[in-house]
Scaffold this active site. Structure first.
Site, PDB file in Angstrom:
ATOM      1  N   ASP A  84      -2.162   5.382   9.870  1.00  0.00           N
ATOM      2  CA  ASP A  84      -2.612   4.524  10.972  1.00  0.00           C
ATOM      3  C   ASP A  84      -3.720   5.099  11.842  1.00  0.00           C
ATOM      4  OD1 ASP A  84      -0.598   6.345  11.766  1.00  0.00           O
ATOM      5  OD2 ASP A  84      -0.050   5.130  13.496  1.00  0.00           O
ATOM      6  N   GLU A 151       2.494   6.370  12.598  1.00  0.00           N
ATOM      7  CA  GLU A 151       2.723   7.695  13.197  1.00  0.00           C
ATOM      8  C   GLU A 151       2.409   7.660  14.683  1.00  0.00           C
ATOM      9  OE1 GLU A 151       2.279  11.490  14.868  1.00  0.00           O
ATOM     10  OE2 GLU A 151       0.566  10.187  14.562  1.00  0.00           O
ATOM     11  N   GLU A 152       1.362   6.909  15.044  1.00  0.00           N
ATOM     12  CA  GLU A 152       0.953   6.896  16.458  1.00  0.00           C
ATOM     13  C   GLU A 152       2.018   6.289  17.359  1.00  0.00           C
ATOM     14  OE1 GLU A 152      -1.334   8.601  17.502  1.00  0.00           O
ATOM     15  OE2 GLU A 152      -2.809   8.814  15.888  1.00  0.00           O
ATOM     16  N   ARG A 191       1.975  28.878  12.348  1.00  0.00           N
ATOM     17  CA  ARG A 191       2.896  29.845  12.946  1.00  0.00           C
ATOM     18  C   ARG A 191       4.330  29.313  12.852  1.00  0.00           C
ATOM     19  NH1 ARG A 191       2.782  29.613  19.583  1.00  0.00           N
ATOM     20  NH2 ARG A 191       4.117  27.797  19.751  1.00  0.00           N
TER      21      ARG A 191
END
Ligand SMILES: [Zn+2]
Length: 395
Positions: A84, A151-152, A191
């Protein structure tokens, strides 16, 4: 653990011509689709995965797509990207800028732009799938290449799971995700531990009244006054109790009270967005009496050391001085939702998109000026995804 010279050779030998993926990137950038409306984008992705020889399932949880490639006995790896774009009016001057407007799922016509880099994440994941397919004789295992919708709005991963995602594909042993950020093109950062914050939404309704028989509003309990005190009190609580150096923020995203022309205010509705890396500092100081509605918008994204360590070693050998530091970012992602129910360990890293010769860093994700460099960025994202998968699959 495969040697780094071996992996470098594998990547260099089997990397596809990336021109077609740069073209895919520009095409998707010019034709973005907002959350839950990613129909054309999903079709393009599915068609490409089919051409590559993957088994493709489409229309999962809306427009979600997964490509499966089984290549003998080995680990199953889920690799993710997002379909998206955002309701943002593009202000870049690139020739492939978006001028598209589209009706979103709420019925509003919006400008539309890939301002978060999901277009690049997709292009890199497709190119990585291509490379891994071409190099299939040098690794074993199963790839699940996932392109999630929405996702947004942090709803797409859950939507795919609710729609039977794991009836179609096996539960992965490992999950890998990456995101374009405004560091220099060519750089990669990874990380262990928290890399993206958790987000919660809290809705509070502060009830006003009673007026004790008085018609004078100054004798009523004023929900607007109480509501503004709650909002400012929570800001104070974060500063004093959590401390500015710790990663918690409270933002007021909405405040609605009263009806024009009526001096009696029955209630005030407050919408708060709370971001944390420690679940126990959620909702600190929220008073009990009002009606409080709490919902989790996004879980914490926290990388597993057992997955990060082998990837980090391979990345350092391969990207050498182009390894950047990865800071905790106060944005959110629903990628980890795919593995949450099964405790699947994962790694989520960043790759950069600021042109090498640029004096200023690229405007950040979600800026209307977000215009990453294409070629080196795409090559870096492709190689990073392939290397991370091979850390667990190479034979
Ligand atoms: Zn994003």
């Amino acid at each position: 653990m495969p040697g780094s010279a071996h992996l470098r050779d594998l990547v260099e030998t089997h990397r596809p011509n990336l021109t077609q993926y740069a073209d895919f990137y520009r095409d998707v950038h010019q034709h973005p689709e907002v959350a839950a409306m990613e129909k054309e984008t999903a079709e393009k992705v599915a068609a490409h995965l089919t051409r590559l020889g993957f088994t493709v399932h489409s229309g999962i949880g809306g427009h979600g797509v997964v490509g499966v490639f089984q290549n003998g006995e080995g680990k199953t790896i889920l690799m993710g990207a997002e379909l998206d774009a955002l309701p943002i009016l593009e202000q870049t001057t690139v020739p492939y800028r978006s001028e598209r407007r589209m009706v979103d799922r709420y019925g509003n016509e919006r400008p539309t732009m890939h301002a978060c880099g999901h277009d690049m994440n997709m292009a890199a994941l497709l190119a990585a799938a291509d490379l891994l397919k071409a190099a299939a004789h040098r690794w074993k295992g199963t790839l699940l290449v996932v392109f999630q919708p929405e996702e947004e709005e942090l709803s797409g991963a859950k939507a795919m799971l609710d729609d039977g995602f794991y009836d179609l594909v096996p539960v992965p042993d490992i999950m890998l995700g990456q995101h374009l950020v405004p560091t220099r093109a060519g750089t990669v950062a990874i990380r262990s531990g928290p890399v993206l914050v958790a987000a919660d939404t809290i809705r509070i309704r502060v009830i006003g009244g009673p007026c004790e028989g008085s018609i004078n509003p100054q004798f009523c309990v004023d929900p607007i006054l109480l509501g503004t005190r709650i909002v400012s009190g929570l800001q104070d609580a974060v500063t004093k109790e959590v401390g500015q150096d710790e990663d918690a923020t409270v933002a007021c995203w909405g405040f609605h009270a009263g009806v024009p022309g009526n001096d009696y205010v029955a209630y005030a509705d407050i919408l708060l967005d709370i971001k944390t890396i420690k679940p126990d500092c959620r909702a600190a100081g929220v008073p009990r009496d009002p009606e409080i509605n709490h919902s989790v918008r996004a879980p914490l994204t926290s990388n597993h050391e057992c997955i990060v360590k082998p990837i980090d070693r391979i990345f350092r050998d391969y990207f050498t001085s182009n390894m950047a530091d990865m800071a905790l970012v106060r944005s959110t992602e629903d990628f980890s939702v795919f593995g949450a129910a099964h405790n699947v360990p994962y790694a989520y890293w960043n790759f950069g998109g600021t042109p090498m010769d640029a004096e200023e860093p690229l405007p950040t994700n979600h800026s209307p000026y977000f215009a990453p460099e294409v070629d080196l960025t795409l090559k870096t994202g492709t190689d990073a995804m392939v290397l991370a998968a091979l850390a667990f699959l190479a034979t």
